[in-house]
Scaffold this active site. Sequence first.
Site, short mmCIF file in Angstrom:
data_model
loop_
_atom_site.label_atom_id
_atom_site.label_comp_id
_atom_site.label_asym_id
_atom_site.label_seq_id
_atom_site.Cartn_x
_atom_site.Cartn_y
_atom_site.Cartn_z
N LEU A 221 -11.51 -77.00 -22.87
CA LEU A 221 -10.22 -77.08 -23.55
C LEU A 221 -9.93 -75.82 -24.35
O LEU A 221 -8.79 -75.36 -24.42
CB LEU A 221 -10.19 -78.31 -24.46
CG LEU A 221 -8.86 -78.58 -25.19
CD1 LEU A 221 -7.74 -78.76 -24.18
CD2 LEU A 221 -8.98 -79.80 -26.08
N CYS A 222 -10.98 -75.23 -24.95
CA CYS A 222 -10.76 -74.02 -25.76
C CYS A 222 -10.24 -72.87 -24.90
O CYS A 222 -9.42 -72.06 -25.34
CB CYS A 222 -12.05 -73.61 -26.48
SG CYS A 222 -13.44 -73.30 -25.36
N THR A 223 -10.70 -72.81 -23.66
CA THR A 223 -10.26 -71.74 -22.76
C THR A 223 -8.81 -71.94 -22.34
O THR A 223 -7.99 -71.02 -22.41
CB THR A 223 -11.16 -71.68 -21.51
OG1 THR A 223 -12.49 -71.38 -21.90
CG2 THR A 223 -10.67 -70.61 -20.54
N GLU B 72 -6.49 -71.51 -25.60
CA GLU B 72 -6.43 -70.28 -26.38
C GLU B 72 -6.47 -69.01 -25.54
O GLU B 72 -5.77 -68.05 -25.84
CB GLU B 72 -7.60 -70.27 -27.38
CG GLU B 72 -7.55 -71.43 -28.37
CD GLU B 72 -8.79 -71.49 -29.25
OE1 GLU B 72 -9.55 -70.52 -29.25
OE2 GLU B 72 -8.99 -72.52 -29.92
#
Length: 434
Positions: A209-211, A214
């Site tokens: 999810l962070c990839t 962001e």
Amino acid sequence: MSDLGGQKHGHVYRVLTQNSPFADPDAFEPGADTIGYLRESKVLVIGAGGLGCEILKDLALSGFTDIHVIDMDTIDVTNLNRQFLFRQADVGKTKAEVAAAFINKRLGHLGAKVTAHVGKIQDFDETFYRKFNLLIAGLDNIAARRWMNATLHDMVDRTSGEPDPSTIIPLIDGGTEGFKGQARVIIPTMTSCFDCSLDAFPPQVNYPLCTIAETPRLPEHCVEYAVVVLWEQRFPGQKLNRDSPADMQWVYEQAKDRAATFGIPGVTYQLTMGVVKRIIPAIASTNALIAAALVAEALKVATYCGPVLNNYMMYMGQQGVYTHTFPYQKKEDCMVCGGAKLTMKRPKSSTLQELLDELGSHPSLQLSRPSISSTSGIVFMQNPKAIREQHEYKLQMSLKDLTQADPPVFSEGEDLIVTDPMLPTKLTLQVHLE
């Protein structure tokens, strides 16, 4: 038979009315009785996509007359290039019903009758599946194939201590990916099962999810962001319908806008469909070849007219036409046909999150969102969100602290129950600390 000798299924009946050095000498009895059994056999085709369309056609042309097909999907315009039973006017209709109607109209004069069932395979119970003499799976969904494999194994009666042969229903499984394909015969309790070879499949791709939130770098990241984040923001509590052209168009537009913001090329409607529905690229010729192999095995299983595949055939057509057949051995620690428990040794200082990550990366399990429970209650649960939030504090706790809590969350070595959307059954797990 009245149509023997070149009419209707004469090509098949010639094989079934004379002895052959390839036939099983103890089971094959050439003649009208064998032909009658073939015509009376009830066959269920699972999936009416690229493989399923070919399988239905081949079954009808091979003498099977009582054919059933189950599929939950509707026809999309992207299906038309290879799923030849569908036409432009069929877009939006259910695949199972359209495929059944097409075969009945075109090949009904051969005596073939295809009955459609619309829905998930999980919607039908054991009573439904016991009606059939054999099943042919033409699915591109690993989870569905695992569920069907486990269900047929659970249906085998072992009350006498030994498997009751009358309760064993063969599963003929096929799959394709581009120029590659495979066909296999699974006889529950007698051959290796689908889960025995699970580590041969590449793990499901899941983007962090962070990839995707962001630092998106790929068009796939933009599509995944539209599904995971933007859909929930725009339609809170409403589930994305992956078979709805309107829903898929919305996801495509959102992904395209996000890709433009980050300067990422390559977002197309077809890519969006592939990412959201986990579509594996398919080639019509590969589907035709694998479907022919599957139906040939169905004919041999039903009549004993030839040696049944033992038990795995791979087709590799990237640089030529090459097939390789080999016996895939049963795994003693298989969770479906081996009845084994999973035992894991973990450092005392490792956290619950690390245990979940280890389960997720296990090549023989391929879990996506594992939940764990013990005799004391919930160790960790992924869904629903409200319950997950109540147990998130445990994720960074060490396994030693969890076992020594008052009361303990779980005990070392006890039988833990693991559930996951990818698991066809519950998994028993024992954790030993070192």
